[in-house]
Design an enzyme around this catalytic site. Structure first.
Site, PDB file in Angstrom:
ATOM      1  N   LYS A  62      -7.454  -8.624   6.858  1.00  0.00           N
ATOM      2  CA  LYS A  62      -7.555  -7.174   7.055  1.00  0.00           C
ATOM      3  C   LYS A  62      -7.936  -6.458   5.760  1.00  0.00           C
ATOM      4  CE  LYS A  62      -3.362  -6.210   5.079  1.00  0.00           C
ATOM      5  NZ  LYS A  62      -2.967  -5.172   4.114  1.00  0.00           N
ATOM      6  N   THR A  72      -4.675  -0.267   6.915  1.00  0.00           N
ATOM      7  CA  THR A  72      -5.380  -0.447   5.646  1.00  0.00           C
ATOM      8  C   THR A  72      -6.820   0.066   5.694  1.00  0.00           C
ATOM      9  OG1 THR A  72      -5.925  -2.711   6.271  1.00  0.00           O
ATOM     10  CG2 THR A  72      -4.005  -2.404   4.885  1.00  0.00           C
TER      11      THR A  72
END
Length: 330
Positions: free
Chosen positions: A188, A245
């Site tokens: 990620k 994120t």
């Protein structure tokens, strides 16, 4: 409980502050000057300057002292320092359950944290687990609602420890899928850099949504091939952590992407950040694994070309946009 938190960066310090409401915390840093500074000021000025360390947090630069009479250790050093920390634990001859919150792949070997632990501590995968999920250190330190996943192949261990750590503001879910949780937490960060580049170039919300969705596809393809569970990538440590994120203002990896879009070099960016941005070092390992397993990773390839091949962000995005049309699949 008495808990040793090994690693006094932003994440380790935030967990120490949060968990100290219910537990006695030993916070360890390798740097003796850093430890002395925290003891003298009561603040981690280097990594989490706006929060006072509670009196229930004991700071030390001596690992054996930090591990003394604790119920378990939570390792939150950068992935590059995990192997050395494990070796120091072994030297201390103190045996205790281990959790780790390290994210990414070891730069020199492209190995995940559990693989490093298997190598350094053979036969120790019982009474061990990974703690991960969508969580900014600043918000954890402020005791804002957060949900994490504790994954272990020893399901009884994960249930018992999760029950001890769980609170109304720090919800802990359990899982058996150590590999899937680690993969989601690692890749990620690469997609987050891509999302930052897209936002920095002014491509808008549509493009960001497409990047996150197709990024999840890359995470899932590689994660399934490595043995992860599809449900994990649809959960907290998969899509949850990816959304956070890729969109959150506190994301260091997204900030890397924003600054790359401004034309700054990666050396300038890392010097300015002053913190580890895991996605920068993870990109090469992810692409290497994708090549080995014959898995298409176009977003990761684009980020790699910007970070390591000096391709301009705009040119890399144009290559992505000009890929051939195809059916949407994982």
């Amino acid at each position: 409980m008495r808990i040793a938190i090994l690693g006094a960066g932003a994440w380790g310090s935030a967990l120490a502050i949060n968990l100290s409401s219910y537990h006695q915390i030993n916070l360890w840093t390798r740097n003796s000057h850093h430890a002395a500074e925290m003891v003298a000021t009561g603040i981690n000025q280097r990594y989490l300057p706006h929060y006072v360390l509670p009196k229930t947090v004991t700071v030390s630069a001596i690992l054996a002292d930090a591990l003394k009479e604790v119920d378990f250790a939570l390792i939150v050093v950068p992935i590059s320092g995990l192997r050395e920390t494990l070796r120091e634990i072994i030297v201390s001859r103190i045996k205790l359950p281990l959790l780790w919150g390290c994210k990414g792949f070891e730069p020199s070997t492209a190995k995940l944290p559990h693989q490093i632990i298997q190598e350094e501590c053979p036969g120790r995968m019982s009474q061990c687990g990974v703690l991960s999920g969508p969580s900014f250190a600043d918000e954890v330190a402020r005791n804002l609602p957060t949900a994490l996943t504790l994954a272990s192949t020893d399901i009884e261990f994960s249930k018992q420890l999760a029950a001890s750590l769980h609170s109304s503001k720090l919800r802990i879910y359990t899982s058996r899928d150590v590999i899937g949780v680690e993969i989601g937490g690692a890749i990620k960060n690469v997609i987050s850099i891509a999302a930052g580049i897209s936002d920095g170039l002014g491509f808008g919300s549509n493009a960001r949504a497409a990047l996150i969705t197709r990024g999840l596809s890359e995470i899932t393809r590689l994660g399934l091939k490595l043995g992860g569970d599809l449900k994990t990538f649809m959960g907290l440590t998969g899509i949850g952590d990816l959304i956070l994120t890729s969109t959150g203002q506190l994301s260091r990896n997204r900030r890397v992407g924003l600054m790359l879009a401004e034309g700054k070099s990666i050396d300038e960016i890392l010097a300015q950040l002053g913190h580890v941005a895991e996605g920068v070092h993870t990109t090469q390992s992810v692409l290497q694994l994708g090549d080995q397993l014959n898995i298409e990773m176009p977003i990761t390839q684009a980020v790699y070309s910007i970070l390591h091949e000096r391709v301009s962000p705009r040119s890399a995005v144009e290559v992505l946009l000009n890929r051939e049309q195809k059916t949407e699949t994982y």
